[in-house]
Design a protein around this motif. Structure first.
Motif, PDB file in Angstrom:
ATOM      1  N   UNK A   1       1.276   6.197  -7.850  1.00  0.00           N
ATOM      2  CA  UNK A   1       1.659   5.147  -8.647  1.00  0.00           C
ATOM      3  C   UNK A   1       2.880   4.574  -7.718  1.00  0.00           C
ATOM      4  N   UNK A   2       3.657   5.310  -7.382  1.00  0.00           N
ATOM      5  CA  UNK A   2       5.029   4.947  -6.628  1.00  0.00           C
ATOM      6  C   UNK A   2       4.596   4.289  -5.217  1.00  0.00           C
ATOM      7  N   UNK A   3       3.567   4.872  -4.493  1.00  0.00           N
ATOM      8  CA  UNK A   3       3.205   4.211  -3.481  1.00  0.00           C
ATOM      9  C   UNK A   3       2.516   2.936  -3.807  1.00  0.00           C
ATOM     10  N   UNK A   4       1.788   2.729  -4.809  1.00  0.00           N
ATOM     11  CA  UNK A   4       1.210   1.082  -5.017  1.00  0.00           C
ATOM     12  C   UNK A   4       2.562   0.377  -5.532  1.00  0.00           C
ATOM     13  N   UNK A   5       3.334   0.915  -6.392  1.00  0.00           N
ATOM     14  CA  UNK A   5       4.492  -0.059  -6.666  1.00  0.00           C
ATOM     15  C   UNK A   5       5.305  -0.440  -5.317  1.00  0.00           C
ATOM     16  N   UNK A   6       5.466   0.435  -4.393  1.00  0.00           N
ATOM     17  CA  UNK A   6       6.145   0.094  -3.066  1.00  0.00           C
ATOM     18  C   UNK A   6       5.428  -1.037  -2.369  1.00  0.00           C
TER      19      UNK A   6
END
Length: 179
Positions: A150-155
């Motif tokens: 999710x962090x990677x997607x948000x980034x």
């Protein structure tokens, strides 16, 4: 370098607070606290950067961070800690995450970067905070969680927004002389 910046150092190890203070006091105004309650009592809107240990007796650094953000204290925050990051950091509202110990050059560099980021727009600051979390999790080998994905997607989403904004600004600038 911003010589009139104020840095708050928060760590229950008084020797470390003294060492880090010595690294910074020739460059910045330095405030120190050896527990969470003391940190909140000396934190105000004049603090530009807060460096906070996560593991302290009583009020821990995570609580200090939450209280600073709840009080809308407008400072850049780095968690400067011996606690290896896990997926729990994804939702924490800090700007950077570093594992102790750090040397003088790394500490000064961290403060300088955080002071520079204070001048960025909110979306750019969000991008760098997400990138810091991603890097911390990768260094710790914590990349196989849903929170990391999710962090990677948000980034990537924030990066796309910033790229679109920069493209639009560039196009406006390119045609500003025509109008």
């Amino acid at each position: 370098m911003n010589d009139d910046a104020t840095v708050l150092l928060v760590d229950d190890e008084s020797e470390l607070v003294s060492l880090y203070s010595a690294y910074l006091e020739d460059r910045y105004e330095v405030r120190t606290a050896t527990d969470g309650e003391e940190a909140l009592s000396v934190a105000d809107d004049s603090v530009d950067v807060a460096l906070i240990d996560r593991r302290m007796p009583g009020m821990d650094g995570d609580d200090v961070l939450r209280e600073l953000r709840a009080a809308e204290t407008d400072c850049r925050v780095a968690m400067l800690t011996a606690v290896e990051p896990t997926a729990d950091i994804v939702d924490m509202p800090f700007d950077d995450y570093r594992i102790k110990p750090v040397d003088e050059a790394e500490l000064v560099g961290l403060v300088e970067v955080l002071i520079e980021r204070a001048s960025y727009d909110e979306r750019s600051r969000e991008f760098f905070a997400l990138a810091s979390k991603k890097a911390a999790l990768e260094i710790a080998g914590e990349t196989s969680t849903a929170a990391y994905e999710t962090l990677c997607d948000d980034l990537e989403s924030v990066r796309a927004d910033l790229d679109n904004h920069l493209d639009a600004v560039g196009a406006e600038a390119a045609f500003s002389d025509v109008a």
